[in-house]
Design an enzyme around this catalytic site. Structure first.
Site, mmCIF file in Angstrom:
data_model
loop_
_atom_site.group_PDB
_atom_site.id
_atom_site.type_symbol
_atom_site.label_atom_id
_atom_site.label_comp_id
_atom_site.label_asym_id
_atom_site.label_seq_id
_atom_site.Cartn_x
_atom_site.Cartn_y
_atom_site.Cartn_z
ATOM 1 N N SER A 114 0.845 -1.184 0.000
ATOM 2 C CA SER A 114 0.000 0.000 0.000
ATOM 3 C C SER A 114 0.890 1.246 0.000
ATOM 4 C CB SER A 114 -0.953 -0.048 1.206
ATOM 5 O OG SER A 114 -1.985 0.878 1.063
ATOM 6 N N HIS A 173 -7.491 -5.383 -1.837
ATOM 7 C CA HIS A 173 -6.336 -4.762 -1.181
ATOM 8 C C HIS A 173 -5.886 -5.568 0.032
ATOM 9 C CE1 HIS A 173 -3.759 -1.244 -0.749
ATOM 10 N NE2 HIS A 173 -4.060 -1.154 0.525
#
Length: 697
Positions: free
Chosen positions: A517, A629
């Site tokens: 991320s 994610h």
């Protein structure tokens, strides 16, 4: 020497979460999860036990996944969520006849988050409603199999920014709303409606109303602020408070106050605080304004997805209990109505869920050797109740050493160093630096599978909390806002140099870097600024802030965190975009990404991969179908294992590759505000700015 931890050990882990005490404080329910390697699915069941009994009772054992237990106030029944088909539904278990549960909801789109009414006659829950049928053209044919909710649609129509959410997928005109069902079974009543989401709710003590969090106003997709609404059982709604990015509304037992969590404003980087507002309306008041710690758990690991927040009132309604994150740890705190906060249960660990009832505090806690167990705290004494992962005692678990670092401008930083098995201080070892996500997360005293794998392979592993990390106060946390790739980069590189100097055991020709991320962004950024690393792994990363700006699922957050949009002037974002420096990259790069990542779009990895490959550089991209994610924390088990294997294999290039480079030449610090001259002693590894280039040796 015990065997090292390996990727396949994922199938041995047992994870505990969502702990709930019975109202009398004598029993506890929780969900127990594991990765089923044969079925390639994540599974869970509900466990109930008396506090100090050695053997628990397995209350449920659904075919796929039972989770989220909630006690009725009389302690005789347990509501929970089970997936026995394509979607979750709400069930109730009568504890007088264990094993015999009753399904309450049959919503085509599923149901979750059950909460009992105070008298136990009703259960409120969150369900999904097709509120905007014009946003989707569904395929009318039946699904291909029993585990499929529906076929892929004929077309999706987006008119709002909130048309997708990572982990959920595309909204398709379907929004989360509040429903109520009789606890004995019967017709379901929808309480809220419209093209907006209910993100949290709670019952009033009289059971006649509920408070919900969400934004039902026009153009809500263009507003980051959420509101509190009070709704009655007929669906009549009135606005109570708003203007905050708020969560976890919780009604006091006396019925006069509602507590919630929100930062003190909408700017990026602000810490989450505890607030109260009169239930009949009035000014909201912040209770933790004097506590420079966020309300919630901000520690990042690969053992648990999400950072759900929870508030618990004392029975007398004079205190509110919550989690709070300090430097490298999270603890249970409480605060009275005058704003006096105190720590209730702490320690050098991560407490990620808790409950309080009848003088007992139940908590789920992880430390550096353990992904999580159940603990009970009562009358000043604590007892560990479960031992879910005894097999770890037969593995080598690296114990992190805390290190303190100093940035060139004097800021103090914290980090941890993991050493490999049979560590010999007379040898030199390769080192991997890991960078956390967020950017407002933090590393700390918690178990991290990926880091243990790397340490077990013979690497030293360095984790640092640079400026922007949570746990060190609001001023520290806000330093990275609109400065990604600036002072945070200097923090990481200076901490790395000081770790090398402090230990004397690092082979500087065999350095690796990786992160996910924001940590993936920073990995991409670093290798464009310096060639000191022999290998890099960027997971679910960002490469171009200009193209990412309005394509992810949190556009309004990005506008506050990253700065103004790139139209018409893209300079501020472009100068902080890693892909701008792609021609400088010499480090072999592995890009790992989920094809359904709606937070850091897969196109970001594709863009950097294409540029590097076009330029003839060493790059590889691994794509994981259907994964969001949160692949590393809640993805399909076999994909999580494959991901870890790929990271381990790529990291091994730090052993074999030697790049022709002048080590340690990052781009000039001057453009990031290098202080010249410094008014305080410089760390020994830093030299003064010379002409147009600073050298970090």
């Amino acid at each position: 020497m015990p065997a090292p931890i390996v990727p396949e050990d994922l199938f041995k882990f047992r994870w505990i979460d969502h702990v709930r005490l019975s109202p009398d404080g004598e029993r506890v329910a929780y969900q127990l999860s594991w990765a089923d390697g044969e079925a390639r699915q994540n599974r869970s069941r509900i466990v109930i036990r008396r506090l100090l009994e050695p053997e628990p009772a397995e209350a449920t054992g659904g075919t796929r996944r039972d989770h989220s237990p909630e006690w009725s106030l009389d302690g005789r029944r347990l509501a929970f969520v089970s997936r026995r088909g394509p979607v979750d539904q709400v069930f109730v278990l009568d504890l007088a006849s264990p094993g015999d549960s009753r399904q309450l909801t049959f919503l085509p789109e599923g149901a979750g988050s059950p909460t009992w009414s105070p008298d136990g006659s009703k259960i409120a829950f969150i369900g999904t409603d097709l509120a905007d049928p014009d946003a989707i053209v569904d395929d009318p044919r039946p699904p291909d199999n029993k585990d499929q909710l529906r076929r892929a649609p004929v077309a999706r129509v987006a008119r709002r920014l909130d048309y997708k959410h990572d982990g959920q997928g595309f909204v398709d005109g379907r929004y989360h709303h509040l429903f109520v069902v009789p606890a004995a079974g019967g017709d379901v009543t929808q309480i809220t409606k419209g093209a907006w989401d209910v993100s949290g709710f709670d019952w009033s003590p009289d059971g006649d109303r509920l408070v919900v969090a969400g934004n039902a106003e026009p153009n809500a997709d263009l507003q980051r602020a959420l509101n509190l609404y009070v709704v009655d059982l007929a669906g009549r709604r009135s606005k109570l408070a708003g203007g905050f990015y708020l969560a976890s509304p919780t009604w006091s037992p006396r019925g006069d106050l509602i507590a919630f969590i929100a930062p003190n404003g909408l700017d990026a980087g602000l810490i989450e605080r505890l607030w109260i507002v009169p239930a009949r309306g009035g000014d909201q008041r912040c209770l933790t304004i004097g506590l420079d710690q966020a309300v919630g758990d901000s520690l990042i690991t690969d053992m648990r997805a999400g950072h759900n927040t929870r508030l618990v009132w004392s029975p007398e309604a004079d205190r509110v209990y919550f989690l709070s994150s300090g430097p490298g740890l999270s603890s249970v705190y409480s605060c009275d109505l005058e704003g006096n906060a105190r720590q209730e249960v702490g320690g050098q660990r991560r407490i990620y869920d808790f409950d309080v009832a009848s003088g007992v505090t139940a908590l789920c806690a992880s430390d550096v050797s353990n992904p999580g167990d159940l603990h009970m705290f009562m009358q000043g004494a604590e007892a560990r109740v479960t031992d879910l992962n005894p097999w770890l005692r037969e593995r080598y678990v690296a114990q992190p050493e805390r290190h303190a670092f100093t940035a060139p401008d004097g800021w103090r930083l914290e980090g941890w160093l993991f050493r490999p098995p049979d560590f010999d201080p007379s040898r030199k070892y390769p080192l991997v630096m890991e960078v956390h996500g967020g950017p407002h997360g933090q590393y700390g005293w918690a178990f991290f599978h990926e880091l243990q794998i790397l340490a077990g392979m013979g690497y030293m592993v360095l984790c640092v909390n640079p400026r922007g990390s949570d746990g060190y106060g609001e001023h520290f946390r806000r330093q990275v806002v609109r400065d990604w790739g600036g002072k945070d980069y200097i923090d990481l590189m200076s901490a790395l140099d000081q770790a090398i100097e402090q230990t004397g055991t690092v082979d500087v020709s065999r350095l690796g870097i990786g992160g996910g991320s924001y940590g993936g962004y920073m990995t991409n950024w670093v290798i464009g600024q310096t060639n000191r690393f022999s290998a890099a792994v960027a997971m679910r990363s960002i490469s171009n802030l200009v193209s990412e700006y309005s394509q992810h699922d949190i556009v309004l957050w990005g506008a506050l965190e990253l700065g103004p949009p790139p139209w018409p002037d893209l300079d501020e974002l472009w100068k902080r975009s890693p892909i701008r420096y792609v021609q400088n990259i010499q480090t072999p790069l592995l890009l790992s990404c989920g094809e359904m990542d709606l937070r850091c779009a897969i196109s970001q990895s594709e863009e950097l991969f294409g540029a590097m490959r076009f330029l003839g550089k060493t790059v590889e991209m691994v794509r994981f179908p259907e994964e969001s994610h949160d692949l590393s924390r809640s993805g399909r088990p076999d994909r999580r294992v494959e991901r870890l294997k790929r990271i381990a294999a790529w990291s091994s290039t730090t052993r074999s590759r030697r790049l022709s480079r002048r080590p340690g030449r990052p781009r000039c610090w001057k453009r990031f505000g290098c202080p010249k001259p410094l008014k305080r002693p410089r760390p020994p590894s830093w030299k003064r700015c010379t002409s147009r280039t600073c050298r970090l040796l």
